[in-house]
Design a protein around this motif. Structure first.
Motif, PDB file in Angstrom:
ATOM      1  N   LEU A   1      93.170  26.635 158.209  1.00  0.00           N
ATOM      2  CA  LEU A   1      93.960  27.854 157.665  1.00  0.00           C
ATOM      3  C   LEU A   1      94.947  27.268 156.602  1.00  0.00           C
ATOM      4  CD1 LEU A   1      94.889  30.695 157.909  1.00  0.00           C
ATOM      5  CD2 LEU A   1      96.579  30.037 159.615  1.00  0.00           C
ATOM      6  N   HIS A   2      94.648  27.796 155.415  1.00  0.00           N
ATOM      7  CA  HIS A   2      95.552  27.599 154.213  1.00  0.00           C
ATOM      8  C   HIS A   2      96.544  28.710 154.227  1.00  0.00           C
ATOM      9  CE1 HIS A   2      93.605  24.768 151.595  1.00  0.00           C
ATOM     10  NE2 HIS A   2      92.329  24.962 152.259  1.00  0.00           N
ATOM     11  N   ILE A   3      98.011  28.159 154.799  1.00  0.00           N
ATOM     12  CA  ILE A   3      98.857  29.302 154.528  1.00  0.00           C
ATOM     13  C   ILE A   3      99.187  29.619 153.011  1.00  0.00           C
ATOM     14  CG2 ILE A   3     100.788  27.434 153.900  1.00  0.00           C
ATOM     15  CD1 ILE A   3     102.661  29.128 155.678  1.00  0.00           C
ATOM     16  N   GLU A   4      98.687  29.113 152.010  1.00  0.00           N
ATOM     17  CA  GLU A   4      98.913  29.300 150.710  1.00  0.00           C
ATOM     18  C   GLU A   4      97.706  30.519 150.270  1.00  0.00           C
ATOM     19  OE1 GLU A   4      98.389  26.063 151.580  1.00  0.00           O
ATOM     20  OE2 GLU A   4     100.322  25.314 151.315  1.00  0.00           O
ATOM     21  N   HIS A   5      97.140  30.800 151.141  1.00  0.00           N
ATOM     22  CA  HIS A   5      96.161  31.834 150.887  1.00  0.00           C
ATOM     23  C   HIS A   5      96.308  33.137 151.448  1.00  0.00           C
ATOM     24  CE1 HIS A   5      92.626  28.488 150.019  1.00  0.00           C
ATOM     25  NE2 HIS A   5      93.448  28.544 149.134  1.00  0.00           N
ATOM     26  N   ILE A   6      97.222  33.043 152.657  1.00  0.00           N
ATOM     27  CA  ILE A   6      97.775  33.889 153.492  1.00  0.00           C
ATOM     28  C   ILE A   6      98.729  34.899 152.432  1.00  0.00           C
ATOM     29  CG2 ILE A   6      98.635  34.669 155.539  1.00  0.00           C
ATOM     30  CD1 ILE A   6      96.104  33.207 155.829  1.00  0.00           C
ATOM     31  N   LYS A   7      98.319  36.209 152.498  1.00  0.00           N
ATOM     32  CA  LYS A   7      99.397  37.268 151.782  1.00  0.00           C
ATOM     33  C   LYS A   7     100.641  37.125 152.417  1.00  0.00           C
ATOM     34  CE  LYS A   7      97.952  41.567 153.799  1.00  0.00           C
ATOM     35  NZ  LYS A   7      97.436  42.899 153.477  1.00  0.00           N
ATOM     36  N   GLU A   8     100.635  37.053 153.690  1.00  0.00           N
ATOM     37  CA  GLU A   8     102.042  37.207 154.553  1.00  0.00           C
ATOM     38  C   GLU A   8     103.033  35.919 154.091  1.00  0.00           C
ATOM     39  OE1 GLU A   8      99.358  39.721 156.847  1.00  0.00           O
ATOM     40  OE2 GLU A   8      99.323  37.676 155.951  1.00  0.00           O
ATOM     41  N   GLN A   9     102.433  34.906 153.798  1.00  0.00           N
ATOM     42  CA  GLN A   9     103.086  33.537 153.353  1.00  0.00           C
ATOM     43  C   GLN A   9     103.699  33.002 154.396  1.00  0.00           C
ATOM     44  OE1 GLN A   9     103.091  31.343 150.231  1.00  0.00           O
ATOM     45  NE2 GLN A   9     101.113  32.623 150.598  1.00  0.00           N
ATOM     46  N   ARG A  10     102.919  33.249 155.674  1.00  0.00           N
ATOM     47  CA  ARG A  10     103.551  32.679 156.942  1.00  0.00           C
ATOM     48  C   ARG A  10     102.217  32.355 157.913  1.00  0.00           C
ATOM     49  NH1 ARG A  10     103.504  35.761 161.432  1.00  0.00           N
ATOM     50  NH2 ARG A  10     103.222  37.973 161.152  1.00  0.00           N
ATOM     51  N   PHE A  11     102.644  31.462 158.896  1.00  0.00           N
ATOM     52  CA  PHE A  11     101.792  31.078 159.850  1.00  0.00           C
ATOM     53  C   PHE A  11     101.475  32.060 160.841  1.00  0.00           C
ATOM     54  CE2 PHE A  11     102.246  26.684 158.205  1.00  0.00           C
ATOM     55  CZ  PHE A  11     100.765  26.429 158.062  1.00  0.00           C
ATOM     56  N   PRO A  12     100.450  32.655 161.445  1.00  0.00           N
ATOM     57  CA  PRO A  12     100.533  33.521 162.867  1.00  0.00           C
ATOM     58  C   PRO A  12     101.305  32.730 163.879  1.00  0.00           C
ATOM     59  CG  PRO A  12      98.271  32.541 162.446  1.00  0.00           C
ATOM     60  CD  PRO A  12      99.154  32.199 161.320  1.00  0.00           C
ATOM     61  N   ASP A  13     102.168  33.801 164.587  1.00  0.00           N
ATOM     62  CA  ASP A  13     102.772  32.937 165.756  1.00  0.00           C
ATOM     63  C   ASP A  13     102.233  33.513 166.956  1.00  0.00           C
ATOM     64  OD1 ASP A  13     103.624  35.677 166.081  1.00  0.00           O
ATOM     65  OD2 ASP A  13     105.570  35.197 165.162  1.00  0.00           O
ATOM     66  N   ARG A  14     103.097  33.125 168.057  1.00  0.00           N
ATOM     67  CA  ARG A  14     102.227  33.500 169.601  1.00  0.00           C
ATOM     68  C   ARG A  14     102.091  35.129 169.501  1.00  0.00           C
ATOM     69  NH1 ARG A  14     106.445  35.042 173.124  1.00  0.00           N
ATOM     70  NH2 ARG A  14     108.496  34.435 172.346  1.00  0.00           N
ATOM     71  N   HIS A  15     103.140  35.987 168.918  1.00  0.00           N
ATOM     72  CA  HIS A  15     103.067  37.227 169.130  1.00  0.00           C
ATOM     73  C   HIS A  15     101.804  37.876 168.432  1.00  0.00           C
ATOM     74  CE1 HIS A  15     106.798  37.355 170.744  1.00  0.00           C
ATOM     75  NE2 HIS A  15     107.507  36.630 169.639  1.00  0.00           N
ATOM     76  N   ASP A  16     101.551  37.278 167.331  1.00  0.00           N
ATOM     77  CA  ASP A  16     100.209  37.508 166.542  1.00  0.00           C
ATOM     78  C   ASP A  16      98.735  37.309 167.258  1.00  0.00           C
ATOM     79  OD1 ASP A  16     101.541  38.478 164.078  1.00  0.00           O
ATOM     80  OD2 ASP A  16     101.908  36.511 163.798  1.00  0.00           O
ATOM     81  N   LEU A  17      98.807  36.061 167.934  1.00  0.00           N
ATOM     82  CA  LEU A  17      97.755  35.483 168.584  1.00  0.00           C
ATOM     83  C   LEU A  17      97.551  36.178 169.800  1.00  0.00           C
ATOM     84  CD1 LEU A  17      97.895  31.906 167.537  1.00  0.00           C
ATOM     85  CD2 LEU A  17      96.654  33.437 166.504  1.00  0.00           C
ATOM     86  N   ASP A  18      98.851  36.759 170.822  1.00  0.00           N
ATOM     87  CA  ASP A  18      98.738  37.346 171.716  1.00  0.00           C
ATOM     88  C   ASP A  18      97.963  38.640 171.668  1.00  0.00           C
ATOM     89  OD1 ASP A  18      99.859  35.472 173.304  1.00  0.00           O
ATOM     90  OD2 ASP A  18     101.797  36.507 173.372  1.00  0.00           O
ATOM     91  N   LYS A  19      97.662  39.218 170.348  1.00  0.00           N
ATOM     92  CA  LYS A  19      96.819  40.441 170.104  1.00  0.00           C
ATOM     93  C   LYS A  19      95.613  40.213 170.388  1.00  0.00           C
ATOM     94  CE  LYS A  19     100.391  41.950 167.018  1.00  0.00           C
ATOM     95  NZ  LYS A  19     100.699  42.301 165.439  1.00  0.00           N
ATOM     96  N   ILE A  20      95.051  38.976 170.404  1.00  0.00           N
ATOM     97  CA  ILE A  20      93.569  38.621 170.478  1.00  0.00           C
ATOM     98  C   ILE A  20      93.376  38.623 171.997  1.00  0.00           C
ATOM     99  CG2 ILE A  20      91.623  37.003 170.239  1.00  0.00           C
ATOM    100  CD1 ILE A  20      93.266  35.896 167.798  1.00  0.00           C
ATOM    101  N   ALA A  21      94.386  37.806 172.857  1.00  0.00           N
ATOM    102  CA  ALA A  21      94.376  37.771 174.205  1.00  0.00           C
ATOM    103  C   ALA A  21      95.521  36.931 174.578  1.00  0.00           C
ATOM    104  CB  ALA A  21      92.960  36.924 174.771  1.00  0.00           C
TER     105      ALA A  21
END
Length: 535
Positions: free
Chosen positions: A112-132
């Motif tokens: 994962l390239h943070i420089e390529h992510i439009k939000e300019q941040r890494f996904p956190d636990r709340h984001d990843l919890d949306k998967i499972a």
């Protein structure tokens, strides 16, 4: 008269002994060159097979001086996030991966390239919890120094509210003192890995994955790999599996094993022990993190985050002790150092070791991205080799000035300055961090642009080097750094017959087309271990 087992004729064999030197043909006996010269003379030595290369250009086979073979095997089992441009896209790719993972296994993604992510941040636990929420999920950054976990993964790793670690700054917390799910550096080895378990779970799976990785190497012209301990917990990677592959006639790559384990002190295994196919390399140490994660140790704060100076893994006293102990036992010492503050620490430790016990082996500084004023002059006086990954340049063309500022940027991976000072610089990929293809790294070194990109923007073009110098990084310089310059690295009688046949002449095509070159044949010890199939 010595008769050859095999001769290769009608080629353009760039010997790499000196710039521009080439021959028409070679003769091979018992895995070594016995003749380099004209086609007519080579044919006279032929007793066995004659292979006509029909004018194709030839180089000594490549060596990757810094690669993580088993980690690259593991990375191939994870979701590939290199192209993800948003957190939503990361979640989509990770969800797809989750649907194909056996029950009980962690869902993993990498690159994962943070420089390529439009939000300019890494996904956190709340984001990843949306998967499972009931399945552990792990995402690894491009640089391999930052890791993102969902709530279940944090729980299994024992990282919760009030978590303490002996190094500050490796776990991010929110305002309530709860971990955000973003962790760094050694937390992975010490907390996550024991909970996660191996991604390649059985002996046979590991062995066959490794064999597949080695086939990828020879497809890219790599016949020697200086591989570094993976995060699998095995200090010698899979030494027994390399040996088994050798016994089975399925080891197409010469292996140099570098380890963080105290091999010299524990079992007397020092640099150089082994044979021409498998040998012990360097003791590996870390001094800092990465520029991507802002954990590379700098004297001054990051330009885009001035309060951040990076992380030193050791203090000077600890580094001196680690380096001296390994060096005294006869180990080559190889230290990861990216930031100027980290390079200062490593250079000082090398100076101390030489002062105590004289010159015994090389010191290899891995990455050596950002030297400070005076560092080159000090390194010139030491048996220091710079183990650089020029392919990294393509990721910093647009980001470098923002991250470290215009002034420091002028000293970013200064390949020409290193070489003008007479220093030995070698080439690697750091796979799985980057693509293992050495031709990409060579183009980056000579143009300091992004291969295949039309903009032509170059990162500090005054530090571009010649094609000959760049090829040397992956051939004769790479052999020198393991004291094998008399054994391999050039096309010379008496040396191992390791060479590659290319689709185009790297010394005559436009520099920005080097990445288009294909490896047509890879030869190890006179035996063709890879041959392209033309459709």
């Amino acid at each position: 008269m010595y008769f050859a087992d095999k001769v290769f004729i009608n080629g353009k064999f760039y010997t790499m002994e000196s710039e521009g030197k080439y021959a028409e043909a070679v003769a091979v006996k018992d895995g070594k060159f016995i003749f380099v010269g004209t086609t007519e003379e080579a044919v006279e030595l032929a007793k066995g097979e004659i292979i006509d290369l029909q004018g194709a250009p030839v180089l000594p086979a490549f060596t990757d001086t810094h690669i993580h073979l088993v980690m690259d095997c593991e990375a191939r089992q994870r979701a590939d996030l290199k192209g993800a441009c948003s957190i939503g896209e990361v979640l989509k790719l990770m969800k797809e991966k989750a649907e194909n993972i056996p029950h009980g296994r962690w869902v993993q993604g990498t690159g994962l390239h943070i420089e390529h992510i439009k939000e300019q941040r890494f996904p956190d636990r709340h984001d990843l919890d949306k998967i499972a929420k009931d399945v552990p999920i792990l995402v690894q950054s491009y640089c391999g120094h930052i890791f993102m976990l969902n709530s279940k993964a944090l729980e299994k790793a024992g990282i919760g509210k009030g978590f303490k670690w002996h190094i500050d700054g490796l776990v991010d917390f929110d305002d309530d003192g709860e971990p955000t799910g973003i962790v760094r550096e050694g937390i992975y080895n010490d907390c996550i890995l024991p909970a996660m378990g191996p991604i390649l779970p059985t002996y046979d799976i590991k062995k066959e994955a490794l064999y597949g990785e080695l086939k990828e190497c020879v497809k890219n012209g790599i016949v020697c790999a200086s591989t570094y301990t993976s995060y699998s917990g095995d200090p010698l990677e899979y030494l027994y599996q390399y040996k088994e592959l050798e016994d089975e006639g399925r080891l197409p790559v010469r292996i140099i094993l570098n380890s963080s384990a105290p091999l010299a002190k524990s079992i007397g295994a020092v640099t150089g022990i082994g044979n021409e196919n498998i040998m012990i390399g360097a003791k590996k140490l870390f001094s800092d993190g990465s520029l991507n994660s802002r954990s590379a140790a700098l004297f001054e704060g990051y330009s885009d985050e001035p309060e951040t100076y990076g992380v030193l893994v050791h203090d000077q006293k600890e580094m001196n002790k680690e380096v001296l102990e390994a060096y005294q036992y006869g180990m080559e010492v190889s230290v990861h150092a990216i930031g100027d503050r980290a390079m200062e620490m490593v250079i000082t430790a090398a100076e101390n070791a030489v002062k105590v016990c004289g010159v015994k082996k090389h010191f290899r500084i891995i990455h050596a991205m950002l030297p400070a004023a005076g560092h080159i002059e000090r390194m010139k006086k030491l048996p220091v080799i710079l183990d650089v990954q020029p392919i990294f340049l393509r990721n910093w063309v647009d980001l470098c000035e923002e991250r470290i500022g215009k002034e420091r940027m002028q000293h970013f991976m200064p390949l020409k300055s290193y070489m003008d000072a007479g220093m030995v610089v070698t080439g690697g990929s750091d796979a799985p961090v980057e693509d293992i293809n050495p031709l990409l790294g060579i183009e980056c070194a000579v143009t300091r642009t992004v291969p295949g990109e039309e903009s032509g923007k170059a990162l500090v073009p005054k530090e571009c080097i010649s094609v000959f110098q760049a090829v040397s990084m992956f051939t004769k310089n790479a052999a020198f750094c393991t004291d094998q310059e008399k054994v391999r690295g050039t096309i010379t009688p008496g040396k191992l017959a390791d060479f590659i046949v290319l689709s185009k002449d790297i010394f005559t095509i436009p520099k920005k087309e080097i990445h288009k070159i294909k490896v047509e044949k890879t030869i190890k010890g006179g035996v063709i271990v890879y041959e392209s199939v033309n459709d």
